[in-house]
Design a protein around this motif. Structure first.
Motif, PDB file in Angstrom:
ATOM      1  N   LEU A 138       0.852  -1.184   0.000  1.00  0.00           N
ATOM      2  CA  LEU A 138       0.000   0.000   0.000  1.00  0.00           C
ATOM      3  C   LEU A 138       0.891   1.239   0.000  1.00  0.00           C
ATOM      4  CD1 LEU A 138      -2.585  -1.088   2.714  1.00  0.00           C
ATOM      5  CD2 LEU A 138      -3.114  -0.748   0.301  1.00  0.00           C
ATOM      6  N   LEU A 139       0.313   2.377  -0.388  1.00  0.00           N
ATOM      7  CA  LEU A 139       1.041   3.646  -0.305  1.00  0.00           C
ATOM      8  C   LEU A 139       0.888   4.196   1.111  1.00  0.00           C
ATOM      9  CD1 LEU A 139       0.101   5.470  -3.647  1.00  0.00           C
ATOM     10  CD2 LEU A 139       2.371   4.690  -2.963  1.00  0.00           C
ATOM     11  N   ILE A 140       1.872   3.908   1.946  1.00  0.00           N
ATOM     12  CA  ILE A 140       1.821   4.363   3.332  1.00  0.00           C
ATOM     13  C   ILE A 140       2.342   5.791   3.406  1.00  0.00           C
ATOM     14  CG2 ILE A 140       2.543   3.917   5.702  1.00  0.00           C
ATOM     15  CD1 ILE A 140       0.814   1.708   4.563  1.00  0.00           C
ATOM     16  N   GLY A 141       1.557   6.683   4.023  1.00  0.00           N
ATOM     17  CA  GLY A 141       1.980   8.068   4.154  1.00  0.00           C
ATOM     18  C   GLY A 141       2.554   8.386   5.525  1.00  0.00           C
ATOM     19  N   TYR A 142       1.870   7.915   6.584  1.00  0.00           N
ATOM     20  CA  TYR A 142       2.287   8.184   7.962  1.00  0.00           C
ATOM     21  C   TYR A 142       1.902   6.990   8.819  1.00  0.00           C
ATOM     22  CZ  TYR A 142       2.223  12.770   5.804  1.00  0.00           C
ATOM     23  OH  TYR A 142       2.423  13.807   4.933  1.00  0.00           O
ATOM     24  N   HIS A 143       2.495   6.905  10.004  1.00  0.00           N
ATOM     25  CA  HIS A 143       2.215   5.736  10.852  1.00  0.00           C
ATOM     26  C   HIS A 143       2.482   6.064  12.314  1.00  0.00           C
ATOM     27  CE1 HIS A 143       6.578   5.484  10.717  1.00  0.00           C
ATOM     28  NE2 HIS A 143       6.557   4.537  11.628  1.00  0.00           N
ATOM     29  N   ALA A 144       1.887   5.261  13.184  1.00  0.00           N
ATOM     30  CA  ALA A 144       2.152   5.336  14.620  1.00  0.00           C
ATOM     31  C   ALA A 144       1.991   3.942  15.204  1.00  0.00           C
ATOM     32  CB  ALA A 144       1.199   6.315  15.302  1.00  0.00           C
ATOM     33  N   ILE A 151       0.049  -1.428  14.314  1.00  0.00           N
ATOM     34  CA  ILE A 151       0.374  -0.118  13.759  1.00  0.00           C
ATOM     35  C   ILE A 151      -0.892   0.533  13.213  1.00  0.00           C
ATOM     36  CG2 ILE A 151       1.838   1.136  12.117  1.00  0.00           C
ATOM     37  CD1 ILE A 151       3.562  -1.352  11.900  1.00  0.00           C
ATOM     38  N   LEU A 152      -1.003   1.833  13.429  1.00  0.00           N
ATOM     39  CA  LEU A 152      -2.043   2.633  12.797  1.00  0.00           C
ATOM     40  C   LEU A 152      -1.375   3.418  11.670  1.00  0.00           C
ATOM     41  CD1 LEU A 152      -5.075   2.947  13.451  1.00  0.00           C
ATOM     42  CD2 LEU A 152      -4.505   5.101  14.591  1.00  0.00           C
ATOM     43  N   THR A 153      -1.977   3.384  10.484  1.00  0.00           N
ATOM     44  CA  THR A 153      -1.347   4.026   9.331  1.00  0.00           C
ATOM     45  C   THR A 153      -2.305   4.965   8.608  1.00  0.00           C
ATOM     46  OG1 THR A 153      -1.967   2.307   7.737  1.00  0.00           O
ATOM     47  CG2 THR A 153       0.101   1.985   8.933  1.00  0.00           C
ATOM     48  N   TYR A 154      -1.708   5.926   7.945  1.00  0.00           N
ATOM     49  CA  TYR A 154      -2.389   6.791   6.991  1.00  0.00           C
ATOM     50  C   TYR A 154      -2.012   6.253   5.620  1.00  0.00           C
ATOM     51  CZ  TYR A 154      -3.165  11.221   4.367  1.00  0.00           C
ATOM     52  OH  TYR A 154      -3.548  12.188   3.475  1.00  0.00           O
ATOM     53  N   VAL A 155      -2.988   5.735   4.899  1.00  0.00           N
ATOM     54  CA  VAL A 155      -2.755   5.192   3.557  1.00  0.00           C
ATOM     55  C   VAL A 155      -3.224   6.215   2.536  1.00  0.00           C
ATOM     56  CG1 VAL A 155      -3.357   3.364   1.921  1.00  0.00           C
ATOM     57  CG2 VAL A 155      -2.938   2.803   4.325  1.00  0.00           C
ATOM     58  N   LEU A 184      -0.873  11.104  13.564  1.00  0.00           N
ATOM     59  CA  LEU A 184      -1.321   9.915  14.287  1.00  0.00           C
ATOM     60  C   LEU A 184      -0.494   9.781  15.567  1.00  0.00           C
ATOM     61  CD1 LEU A 184      -1.377   7.409  11.278  1.00  0.00           C
ATOM     62  CD2 LEU A 184      -3.278   8.829  12.106  1.00  0.00           C
ATOM     63  N   HIS A 185      -1.175   9.549  16.694  1.00  0.00           N
ATOM     64  CA  HIS A 185      -0.453   9.521  17.974  1.00  0.00           C
ATOM     65  C   HIS A 185      -1.082   8.528  18.950  1.00  0.00           C
ATOM     66  CE1 HIS A 185       1.986  13.115  17.145  1.00  0.00           C
ATOM     67  NE2 HIS A 185       0.905  13.571  16.544  1.00  0.00           N
ATOM     68  N   LYS A 186      -0.229   8.012  19.811  1.00  0.00           N
ATOM     69  CA  LYS A 186      -0.730   7.259  20.955  1.00  0.00           C
ATOM     70  C   LYS A 186      -1.159   8.250  22.028  1.00  0.00           C
ATOM     71  CE  LYS A 186       0.138   3.089  23.566  1.00  0.00           C
ATOM     72  NZ  LYS A 186       1.036   1.915  23.720  1.00  0.00           N
ATOM     73  N   ILE A 187      -2.327   8.026  22.633  1.00  0.00           N
ATOM     74  CA  ILE A 187      -2.828   8.920  23.673  1.00  0.00           C
ATOM     75  C   ILE A 187      -2.184   8.530  25.000  1.00  0.00           C
ATOM     76  CG2 ILE A 187      -4.874   9.745  24.892  1.00  0.00           C
ATOM     77  CD1 ILE A 187      -6.499   9.092  22.389  1.00  0.00           C
ATOM     78  N   PRO A 188      -1.585   9.465  25.703  1.00  0.00           N
ATOM     79  CA  PRO A 188      -0.909   9.139  26.966  1.00  0.00           C
ATOM     80  C   PRO A 188      -1.831   8.470  27.969  1.00  0.00           C
ATOM     81  CG  PRO A 188      -0.359  11.367  26.262  1.00  0.00           C
ATOM     82  CD  PRO A 188      -1.444  10.892  25.350  1.00  0.00           C
ATOM     83  N   SER A 189      -1.292   7.445  28.630  1.00  0.00           N
ATOM     84  CA  SER A 189      -1.989   6.721  29.710  1.00  0.00           C
ATOM     85  C   SER A 189      -3.248   6.003  29.244  1.00  0.00           C
ATOM     86  CB  SER A 189      -2.348   7.669  30.872  1.00  0.00           C
ATOM     87  OG  SER A 189      -1.193   8.306  31.351  1.00  0.00           O
ATOM     88  N   ASP A 228      -1.780  19.131  12.484  1.00  0.00           N
ATOM     89  CA  ASP A 228      -0.583  18.688  13.201  1.00  0.00           C
ATOM     90  C   ASP A 228      -0.748  18.941  14.693  1.00  0.00           C
ATOM     91  OD1 ASP A 228       1.007  17.891  10.922  1.00  0.00           O
ATOM     92  OD2 ASP A 228       1.117  20.021  10.429  1.00  0.00           O
ATOM     93  N   LEU A 229      -0.443  17.929  15.490  1.00  0.00           N
ATOM     94  CA  LEU A 229      -0.576  18.056  16.936  1.00  0.00           C
ATOM     95  C   LEU A 229       0.405  17.135  17.638  1.00  0.00           C
ATOM     96  CD1 LEU A 229      -2.249  15.357  18.226  1.00  0.00           C
ATOM     97  CD2 LEU A 229      -4.078  16.397  16.892  1.00  0.00           C
ATOM     98  N   CYS A 230       0.539  17.339  18.938  1.00  0.00           N
ATOM     99  CA  CYS A 230       1.231  16.369  19.790  1.00  0.00           C
ATOM    100  C   CYS A 230       0.581  16.400  21.162  1.00  0.00           C
ATOM    101  CB  CYS A 230       2.737  16.637  19.862  1.00  0.00           C
ATOM    102  SG  CYS A 230       3.214  18.139  20.741  1.00  0.00           S
ATOM    103  N   TRP A 231       0.844  15.371  21.962  1.00  0.00           N
ATOM    104  CA  TRP A 231       0.272  15.226  23.301  1.00  0.00           C
ATOM    105  C   TRP A 231       1.361  15.400  24.357  1.00  0.00           C
ATOM    106  CZ3 TRP A 231      -4.874  13.782  24.522  1.00  0.00           C
ATOM    107  CH2 TRP A 231      -5.678  13.412  23.442  1.00  0.00           C
TER     108      TRP A 231
END
Length: 289
Positions: A138-144, A151-155, A184-189, A228-231
């Protein structure tokens, strides 16, 4: 506190990465219950060209990023903010983007953009070496990373991004939803992930994905047309409108609040990606040159 009010323009994600000139600045960040401030900026790239997609090592004073090498290619580099040393993790004839430390800490996963148009998800040994292919159909653009195998991906689809869930052990591959943002991000805790839903024009939301139930719920509205974000590790969300940085702490307020900056800086323009370290005391900010 100052609230966010100014609408912004839509940022489009395309199947190829834009290599406009960007710099990465590293700030000290101070996180309190109802206030966040940043100070002491340092330009850790300080050269002409594309330096972008910062990602912190979880335990070491290191930032990984993608860097344009001037020959139509990009490599993964690391910057040690204790020793001030920059090193190449990759030096290849292809293009690497979105470096991410794997959960076991042994590899840097990234998007490998090939000359034939393929965009594979691979991982490189953290000490250097040949890539190991993870996803190449697949055309993977982003991942986490969710955990060591999931894995969670943006295809990349024709005109929008698709959120897709992968289990590398079982080969489970599930399309979750479409028209998502690149962050794409993991949510803390939590055993949960966040992504930006762009389905409704001008009403984008930060959503939560539960990897066990595969259910989606809305967390909050984004800043207008920003993806765009971060936790922070206590659960606040950071975003930018391109010139200022804002935070949202839903435990205390439903409003985006202005992050305080120690001074006025002329380089704070065209802000896009943000990344915070695990110790919650360093913030990487990508700005336009």
């Amino acid at each position: 506190m100052k609230k966010f009010l100014i609408p912004l323009f839509l940022l489009f994600v395309t199947a190829t990465y834009s290599q406009t000139g960007t710099e990465i600045y590293l700030f000290d960040i101070h996180v309190e219950k109802d206030q966040i401030s940043i100070s002491n900026p340092k330009n850790i790239t300080d050269r002409a060209g594309y330096d972008n997609q910062p990602n912190f090592h979880r335990t070491e004073p290191i930032i990984y990023f993608s860097s344009f090498n001037g020959e139509g290619r990009s490599d993964i580099k690391s910057y040690n903010y204790k020793t001030k040393e920059t090193k190449n993790l990759t030096t290849t004839h292809e293009r690497e983007y979105s470096p991410t430390l794997t959960p076991d800490g042994k590899f840097i996963s990234c998007i490998l953009q090939r000359d034939d148009g393929a965009q594979d998800l691979v991982k490189y040994p953290i000490e250097g070496g040949e890539p190991i292919i993870l996803i190449n159909n697949l055309l993977i653009g982003y991942h986490a990373w969710i955990d060591n195998s999931k894995i969670l991906t943006y295809v990349l689809l024709e005109d929008k991004g698709e959120l897709r869930y992968f289990d590398l052990n079982s080969n489970e591959n599930i399309a979750i939803t479409t028209n998502i943002g690149r962050s794409l991000h993991k949510i803390p805790s939590q055993h949960a992930m966040s992504f930006v839903d762009k389905t409704i024009d001008s009403k984008w939301t930060i959503n939560k994905f539960d990897p066990i139930t595969k259910k989606i719920s809305v967390i909050a509205k984004t800043l207008p047309l920003r993806e765009d974000l971060c936790w922070t590790n206590e659960g606040s969300i950071l975003m930018s409108n391109g010139e200022n940085i804002y935070f949202l702490n839903l435990k205390h307020s439903n409003e985006w609040e202005l992050v305080k900056i120690s001074d006025s800086y002329s380089f704070m323009k065209g802000i896009t990606r943000l990344a915070i370290n695990n110790a919650n005391n360093k913030l990487a900010v990508v700005v336009s040159e």
